[in-house]
Design an enzyme around this catalytic site. Structure first.
Site, PDB file in Angstrom:
ATOM      1  N   GLU A  53      -4.632   2.197  -4.235  1.00  0.00           N
ATOM      2  CA  GLU A  53      -3.170   2.246  -4.235  1.00  0.00           C
ATOM      3  C   GLU A  53      -2.564   0.950  -3.711  1.00  0.00           C
ATOM      4  OE1 GLU A  53      -4.521   4.193  -0.314  1.00  0.00           O
ATOM      5  OE2 GLU A  53      -5.242   3.920  -2.349  1.00  0.00           O
ATOM      6  N   ASP A 106      -1.583   9.029 -10.359  1.00  0.00           N
ATOM      7  CA  ASP A 106      -1.601   7.922 -11.326  1.00  0.00           C
ATOM      8  C   ASP A 106      -0.190   7.555 -11.763  1.00  0.00           C
ATOM      9  OD1 ASP A 106      -4.328   7.881 -11.183  1.00  0.00           O
ATOM     10  OD2 ASP A 106      -4.668   8.945 -13.078  1.00  0.00           O
ATOM     11  N   ASP A 116       0.856  -1.186   0.000  1.00  0.00           N
ATOM     12  CA  ASP A 116       0.000   0.000   0.000  1.00  0.00           C
ATOM     13  C   ASP A 116       0.895   1.240   0.000  1.00  0.00           C
ATOM     14  OD1 ASP A 116      -3.014   0.985   0.731  1.00  0.00           O
ATOM     15  OD2 ASP A 116      -1.489   2.273   1.679  1.00  0.00           O
ATOM     16  N   ASN A 151      -2.397  12.810  -3.907  1.00  0.00           N
ATOM     17  CA  ASN A 151      -3.450  13.236  -4.835  1.00  0.00           C
ATOM     18  C   ASN A 151      -3.922  14.651  -4.527  1.00  0.00           C
ATOM     19  OD1 ASN A 151      -3.660  11.065  -6.601  1.00  0.00           O
ATOM     20  ND2 ASN A 151      -5.069   9.948  -5.255  1.00  0.00           N
TER      21      ASN A 151
END
Length: 509
Positions: A422, A396, A379, A387
């Site tokens: 993620e 991304d 993770d 973000n």
């Protein structure tokens, strides 16, 4: 009686002239119109000359008009054969060659009063002008005409048999249109009729005109040239080959000739050759039994291969049809679509749906072989903050870079999948928990030193990982749950680290 016949012949001739003009105007719409116009013009000339012959006041004029009928006969015969050629798609013979006989005929007729090879004698008839007695040139002309008409009929019948079923009526009506004048001419030429050999043939061409007028008006002849089965086969992109019972080539379409030239460039013309002498060894055994299969050629091409046994009316098998389609591109697209269905659209690694199926298979295989199997659940740390600050495009890119690092660091047979958001899962067959944790830690350090360029400067991210090894009682869901618990502990312990699941049960391997 003579007056009535003159009127009848004149009317027939004028109707034929009208039909010839109307048909000629359609010459740009269909190639069949021009020869039909020539036929009707010939019938008109024939009929009008016959009328003038009957009405002539002197035997000399009657003889001149009698000779004048035969150019019309030649036009009818030439036009009929020309139309037969067009209908049957015969292209080897040029229509200009049909002019040779009419030119020779005109020369003979112009000089016949001196050599009498066309008419041996001419007598004056009481009621019907003159009576003529045919000589050698007349019979040569007659045999030529009937020979040419017979050849045309044979071409049309052969074309009829090759034509697609829905267009066979074009040929039937063409043949039907010629029945009446042909029968009338046979009666006139070969039987002694009571009216001094008066020719009823041009009159019967009115029947032909009606029949062919109806076919045009009803749409039977709406196609410029009818479609044949040979044209259909030639137009196919599939390779079609016809073989006799011994495997010898009888016919191939252009696509088959092209395919065979690729398979065996040295084969040349294949008609008459044995199948096994021409084709690739991959194909040589395929014509033994009917059926369908997919074959991979030596060059990696993929072919859909079908063999259909031909069945005759008596139940025998006169040969077989082999249909081959190059499906290389189709198979590539199919494999690509299949791969896309199991891949994550952003990162290109396997998706969660595929992971579920693949992990179940790997767990069963490891349990059956008694070998270890571990998974690493990863993770990205503080991904929401990435973000929020740098934007989703940067987020991304972080995921894409991590997926690329993972796929570049695993062995063949390992599996990398995006588990969600993620999170990633790496399946490591044959690896115990300790070795899996060591490998995951190398990935972690590599990720921490990899920079991502952003509009706010360089970004470095870390990830946390949980490792779990398969135990004797685990199912795939248990393995994922234990790895997720280890990941949870790693994140709460400060992130950027790899922890192994705390297991008390014996493990495999």
């Amino acid at each position: 009686m003579r007056t009535a016949l003159v009127v009848l012949y004149t009317a027939a001739g004028l109707i034929a002239v009208l039909y010839a003009v109307v048909t000629y105007r359609r010459r740009l719409q269909t190639p069949l119109a021009l020869p039909l116009s020539l036929i009707m013009a010939g019938a008109a000339e024939w009929s009008l000359a016959q009328a003038c012959c009957l009405a002539a006041p002197t035997p000399v004029l009657a003889l001149i008009f009698n000779y004048a009928m035969f150019p019309g006969v030649a036009m009818v015969v030439a036009g009929s054969f020309w139309r037969s050629m067009l209908l049957s798609e015969v292209r080897k013979l040029r229509p200009a060659l049909l002019l040779i006989q009419p030119v020779l005929l005109m020369a003979v007729l112009a000089t016949d009063p001196w050599h009498h090879t066309f008419y041996s004698k001419v007598d004056t008839a009481v009621d019907y002008g003159i009576t003529v007695y045919p000589s050698a040139a007349y019979w040569v002309h007659t045999l030529y005409c009937y020979g040419l008409l017979t050849a045309g009929a044979v071409l049309v019948v052969r074309a009829l048999r090759r034509a697609v079923r829905g267009q066979r009526r074009v040929y039937w009506w063409f043949l039907a249109g010629g029945v009446a004048p042909t029968a009338g001419n046979l009666v006139t030429v070969f039987l002694h009729v009571n009216i001094q050999r008066l020719d009823v043939t041009p009159l019967l061409f009115l029947v032909t005109g009606v029949v062919w007028w109806w076919t045009d008006r009803s749409g039977v002849n709406s196609e410029p040239v009818p479609v044949t089965y040979a044209q259909v086969i030639s137009a196919l992109s599939d390779a079609v080959m016809v073989l006799d019972p011994n495997g010898r080539f009888l016919d191939v379409n252009p696509a088959a000739a092209k395919l065979l030239a690729v398979v065996n460039p040295a084969c040349g013309a294949v008609i008459g050759k044995q199948w096994q002498d021409v084709v690739d060894p991959h194909f040589s055994a395929m014509v033994v039994d009917a059926g369908q299969s997919t074959i991979h050629g030596a060059s990696g091409d993929v072919y859909d291969f079908r063999v259909v046994q031909i069945e005759a009316a008596d139940g025998s098998c006169p040969g077989s049809v082999v249909v081959v389609r190059d499906v290389t591109e189709l198979e590539r697209l199919r494999a690509e679509l299949t791969d896309q269905a199991v891949r994550d659209g952003l990162t290109g690694v396997f998706n969660r749906r595929y992971l579920t199926t693949a992990l179940d298979a790997r767990v069963r295989a490891a349990a059956s072989a008694g070998e270890p199997l571990s998974i690493v659940m990863i993770d990205v740390d503080h991904f929401k903050a990435v973000n929020d600050r740098y934007g989703h495009a940067v987020g991304d890119q972080v995921l894409v870079d991590l997926a690329r690092q993972l796929t570049g660091s695993v062995r063949e047979g390992d599996l990398v999948a995006r588990y969600g958001g993620e999170e990633f899962v790496v399946v490591l067959p044959g690896v115990d928990a300790r070795a899996a944790a060591e490998r995951a830690d190398r990935w972690r350090r590599q990720c921490a030193t990899t920079a991502v360029d952003t509009h706010l400067g360089t970004l470095n991210v870390t990830f946390s990982g949980g490792v779990a090894q398969l135990t004797a009682t685990d199912c795939p869901e248990d393995l994922l749950r234990h790895a997720d618990e280890a990941l949870y502990r790693a994140k709460h312990a400060g992130r950027d680290q790899i922890l192994t699941a705390e297991r008390t049960l014996p493990v495999l391997g």
